[in-house]
Design a protein around this motif. Structure first.
Motif, PDB file in Angstrom:
ATOM      1  N   ALA A   1      14.206  -8.962  -0.914  1.00  0.00           N
ATOM      2  CA  ALA A   1      12.922  -9.052  -1.607  1.00  0.00           C
ATOM      3  C   ALA A   1      12.716 -10.478  -2.097  1.00  0.00           C
ATOM      4  CB  ALA A   1      12.887  -8.076  -2.777  1.00  0.00           C
ATOM      5  N   ALA A   2      11.575 -11.043  -1.781  1.00  0.00           N
ATOM      6  CA  ALA A   2      11.216 -12.401  -2.183  1.00  0.00           C
ATOM      7  C   ALA A   2       9.708 -12.429  -2.362  1.00  0.00           C
ATOM      8  CB  ALA A   2      11.674 -13.405  -1.121  1.00  0.00           C
ATOM      9  N   PRO A   3       9.176 -13.462  -3.024  1.00  0.00           N
ATOM     10  CA  PRO A   3       7.726 -13.493  -3.247  1.00  0.00           C
ATOM     11  C   PRO A   3       6.900 -13.305  -1.976  1.00  0.00           C
ATOM     12  CG  PRO A   3       8.790 -15.138  -4.612  1.00  0.00           C
ATOM     13  CD  PRO A   3       9.864 -14.552  -3.752  1.00  0.00           C
ATOM     14  N   LEU A   4       7.390 -13.816  -0.831  1.00  0.00           N
ATOM     15  CA  LEU A   4       6.625 -13.644   0.397  1.00  0.00           C
ATOM     16  C   LEU A   4       6.768 -12.233   0.967  1.00  0.00           C
ATOM     17  CD1 LEU A   4       7.242 -17.058   2.189  1.00  0.00           C
ATOM     18  CD2 LEU A   4       5.188 -16.295   0.993  1.00  0.00           C
ATOM     19  N   HIS A   5       7.881 -11.580   0.663  1.00  0.00           N
ATOM     20  CA  HIS A   5       8.129 -10.199   1.092  1.00  0.00           C
ATOM     21  C   HIS A   5       8.634  -9.445  -0.133  1.00  0.00           C
ATOM     22  CE1 HIS A   5       7.653 -11.324   5.310  1.00  0.00           C
ATOM     23  NE2 HIS A   5       8.415 -12.378   5.057  1.00  0.00           N
ATOM     24  N   PRO A   6       7.751  -9.050  -1.021  1.00  0.00           N
ATOM     25  CA  PRO A   6       8.179  -8.590  -2.345  1.00  0.00           C
ATOM     26  C   PRO A   6       8.835  -7.218  -2.374  1.00  0.00           C
ATOM     27  CG  PRO A   6       5.809  -8.406  -2.120  1.00  0.00           C
ATOM     28  CD  PRO A   6       6.284  -9.122  -0.901  1.00  0.00           C
ATOM     29  N   VAL A   7       8.742  -6.438  -1.305  1.00  0.00           N
ATOM     30  CA  VAL A   7       9.340  -5.094  -1.303  1.00  0.00           C
ATOM     31  C   VAL A   7      10.297  -4.991  -0.121  1.00  0.00           C
ATOM     32  CG1 VAL A   7       8.923  -2.621  -1.213  1.00  0.00           C
ATOM     33  CG2 VAL A   7       7.280  -4.116  -2.376  1.00  0.00           C
ATOM     34  N   ALA A   8      11.554  -4.705  -0.398  1.00  0.00           N
ATOM     35  CA  ALA A   8      12.556  -4.501   0.650  1.00  0.00           C
ATOM     36  C   ALA A   8      13.060  -3.073   0.589  1.00  0.00           C
ATOM     37  CB  ALA A   8      13.718  -5.480   0.479  1.00  0.00           C
ATOM     38  N   VAL A   9      13.216  -2.438   1.744  1.00  0.00           N
ATOM     39  CA  VAL A   9      13.601  -1.032   1.818  1.00  0.00           C
ATOM     40  C   VAL A   9      14.847  -0.884   2.687  1.00  0.00           C
ATOM     41  CG1 VAL A   9      12.900   1.292   2.500  1.00  0.00           C
ATOM     42  CG2 VAL A   9      11.213  -0.305   1.542  1.00  0.00           C
ATOM     43  N   GLN A  10      15.822  -0.146   2.172  1.00  0.00           N
ATOM     44  CA  GLN A  10      17.006   0.225   2.957  1.00  0.00           C
ATOM     45  C   GLN A  10      16.994   1.739   3.135  1.00  0.00           C
ATOM     46  OE1 GLN A  10      20.127  -1.603   0.441  1.00  0.00           O
ATOM     47  NE2 GLN A  10      20.810  -2.614   2.303  1.00  0.00           N
ATOM     48  N   CYS A  11      16.901   2.203   4.372  1.00  0.00           N
ATOM     49  CA  CYS A  11      16.950   3.635   4.673  1.00  0.00           C
ATOM     50  C   CYS A  11      18.391   4.005   4.977  1.00  0.00           C
ATOM     51  CB  CYS A  11      16.038   3.964   5.850  1.00  0.00           C
ATOM     52  SG  CYS A  11      14.293   3.626   5.513  1.00  0.00           S
TER      53      CYS A  11
ATOM     54  N   ASN B   1      -4.354  -6.080 -10.486  1.00  0.00           N
ATOM     55  CA  ASN B   1      -4.797  -4.802  -9.936  1.00  0.00           C
ATOM     56  C   ASN B   1      -3.626  -3.837  -9.810  1.00  0.00           C
ATOM     57  OD1 ASN B   1      -7.550  -5.450  -9.476  1.00  0.00           O
ATOM     58  ND2 ASN B   1      -6.947  -6.648  -7.676  1.00  0.00           N
ATOM     59  N   THR B   2      -3.957  -2.558  -9.790  1.00  0.00           N
ATOM     60  CA  THR B   2      -2.942  -1.585  -9.420  1.00  0.00           C
ATOM     61  C   THR B   2      -2.608  -1.781  -7.944  1.00  0.00           C
ATOM     62  OG1 THR B   2      -4.628   0.051  -8.848  1.00  0.00           O
ATOM     63  CG2 THR B   2      -3.791   0.073 -11.108  1.00  0.00           C
ATOM     64  N   ALA B   3      -1.452  -1.308  -7.547  1.00  0.00           N
ATOM     65  CA  ALA B   3      -1.035  -1.441  -6.141  1.00  0.00           C
ATOM     66  C   ALA B   3      -0.231  -0.217  -5.739  1.00  0.00           C
ATOM     67  CB  ALA B   3      -0.206  -2.705  -5.942  1.00  0.00           C
ATOM     68  N   VAL B   4      -0.415   0.200  -4.513  1.00  0.00           N
ATOM     69  CA  VAL B   4       0.360   1.302  -3.945  1.00  0.00           C
ATOM     70  C   VAL B   4       0.919   0.832  -2.607  1.00  0.00           C
ATOM     71  CG1 VAL B   4       0.327   3.648  -3.047  1.00  0.00           C
ATOM     72  CG2 VAL B   4      -1.000   3.089  -5.084  1.00  0.00           C
ATOM     73  N   VAL B   5       2.241   0.844  -2.486  1.00  0.00           N
ATOM     74  CA  VAL B   5       2.897   0.396  -1.257  1.00  0.00           C
ATOM     75  C   VAL B   5       3.507   1.611  -0.554  1.00  0.00           C
ATOM     76  CG1 VAL B   5       4.660  -1.104  -0.264  1.00  0.00           C
ATOM     77  CG2 VAL B   5       3.427  -1.819  -2.336  1.00  0.00           C
ATOM     78  N   PRO B   6       3.008   1.992   0.628  1.00  0.00           N
ATOM     79  CA  PRO B   6       3.602   3.127   1.349  1.00  0.00           C
ATOM     80  C   PRO B   6       4.978   2.758   1.907  1.00  0.00           C
ATOM     81  CG  PRO B   6       1.905   2.098   2.683  1.00  0.00           C
ATOM     82  CD  PRO B   6       1.871   1.393   1.355  1.00  0.00           C
ATOM     83  N   ILE B   7       5.906   3.697   1.801  1.00  0.00           N
ATOM     84  CA  ILE B   7       7.278   3.480   2.280  1.00  0.00           C
ATOM     85  C   ILE B   7       7.652   4.640   3.192  1.00  0.00           C
ATOM     86  CG2 ILE B   7       9.712   3.395   1.577  1.00  0.00           C
ATOM     87  CD1 ILE B   7       8.764   2.055  -1.018  1.00  0.00           C
ATOM     88  N   GLU B   8       8.222   4.321   4.341  1.00  0.00           N
ATOM     89  CA  GLU B   8       8.655   5.348   5.282  1.00  0.00           C
ATOM     90  C   GLU B   8      10.066   5.051   5.770  1.00  0.00           C
ATOM     91  OE1 GLU B   8       5.998   5.842   8.537  1.00  0.00           O
ATOM     92  OE2 GLU B   8       4.261   6.362   7.293  1.00  0.00           O
ATOM     93  N   CYS B   9      10.846   6.098   5.899  1.00  0.00           N
ATOM     94  CA  CYS B   9      12.162   6.004   6.530  1.00  0.00           C
ATOM     95  C   CYS B   9      12.159   6.912   7.754  1.00  0.00           C
ATOM     96  CB  CYS B   9      13.266   6.438   5.562  1.00  0.00           C
ATOM     97  SG  CYS B   9      13.685   5.201   4.318  1.00  0.00           S
ATOM     98  N   HIS B  10      12.457   6.345   8.911  1.00  0.00           N
ATOM     99  CA  HIS B  10      12.447   7.085  10.174  1.00  0.00           C
ATOM    100  C   HIS B  10      13.892   7.331  10.626  1.00  0.00           C
ATOM    101  CE1 HIS B  10       8.065   6.360  11.403  1.00  0.00           C
ATOM    102  NE2 HIS B  10       8.203   5.803  10.204  1.00  0.00           N
TER     103      HIS B  10
END
Length: 298
Positions: A3-13, A98-107
């Motif tokens: 996670a970094a300012p350019l990619h603020p959300v990192a996901v590990q499935c 603003n509010t924000a909603v980030v969709p997250i999916e694990c396949h």
């Protein structure tokens, strides 16, 4: 990626959980959001950790937790959740983000194992377990006296014997051994109705064979591991003239390479020796048929 300012959300499935790392510079403007204003899923789960040095917040949740949803496609299991950011007014009147909603999916692939752990050959791989849950088909049938075909009639005279055969069709599962946990006879389809007579009980004890003048017993050896045959002398309920009896049995399986035990057994009473004998396994697994304490082995 981290996670970094350019990619603020990192996901590990991961195998059984999802790890979401959020950089508090969520919008890449140098303004850090508050950790308390970030939640995961419709259940609004809170972060489990935060790093002041790295300005990150971490969520860890089981795949079924925090209100996630499961979508199933022919090839994938898709777990979906959302990361929510809801700012609180700084002075109760205005907000600056603003509010924000980030969709997250694990396949996860349905046709390959998602575990990185080594699998011993005797285990059922993850995909086999999933497919087997959809393919395990149990059946209980009245058979003719030589077991060759299903009996055309379900009518019996007292003095005759019921030949019952339990089967499981296991598809591509690892080899399985079938057991009959219990069988109850009633005058209605409700197995808990009264009167009721349990002729198999205590996790596989054919207790009807303990009665005087009966020949009820499991057939040994089995024709195959997925089949269990047993004979029960015909009976009716005392003081009741109805001729229709309902039989409800609980069938279960265990891995074929697992030794029978007091909870997975098929035991008949041998009147000649006055001892209980199993279809397979050592005789001691049947001892609880006499004492009635089979459940203690659970």
């Amino acid at each position: 990626q981290a996670a970094a300012p350019l990619h603020p959300v990192a996901v590990q499935c991961q195998e059984a959980q999802v790890v979401v790392t959020v950089h508090r510079d969520l919008f890449g403007m140098g303004r850090l959001v508050k950790a308390a204003e970030l939640t995961l899923g419709s259940a609004a789960c809170l972060p489990v950790a935060q790093s002041a040095a790295e300005s990150t917040v971490t969520f860890v949740a089981g795949l079924h937790e925090c209100g996630s949803t499961l979508q199933m496609t022919p090839d994938s299991l898709i777990y979906k959740t959302i990361l929510s950011y809801k700012p609180t007014p700084g002075n109760l009147v205005i907000v600056r983000t603003n509010t924000a909603v980030v969709p997250i999916e694990c396949h996860y692939p349905r046709k390959s194992n998602v575990s990185s752990n080594a699998i011993r050959p005797t285990w059922a791989p993850f995909h086999s377990t999933l497919s087997a849950e959809e393919r395990l088909m149990f059946s209980l049938r009245l058979m003719n006296d030589d077991w060759s075909t299903e009996r055309l009639s379900n009518g019996f005279q007292l003095g005759e014997s019921l030949h019952l055969q339990a089967d499981v069709a296991s598809g591509d599962h690892v080899p399985l051994r079938l057991f009959v946990d219990d069988c109850v006879a009633t005058l209605s389809p409700d197995r808990n109705s009264s009167p009721r007579y349990a002729f198999i009980d205590l996790s596989g004890c054919l207790v009807d064979g303990r009665s005087d003048d009966t020949t009820s017993a499991f057939i040994s050896p089995r024709p195959r591991q997925e089949t269990l045959q047993f004979v029960v002398d015909a009976f009716k309920f005392a003081g009741d003239d109805r001729n229709l009896i309902y039989i409800t049995c609980h069938l279960k399986v265990s891995p074929a390479d697992q030794a029978p035990n007091p909870l997975n057994k098929a035991c008949s009473f041998n009147k000649a020796s006055s001892l209980w004998a199993p279809v397979e396994g050592t005789g001691d697994i049947c001892s609880c048929c006499e004492t009635g304490n089979c459940a203690l082995y659970g």
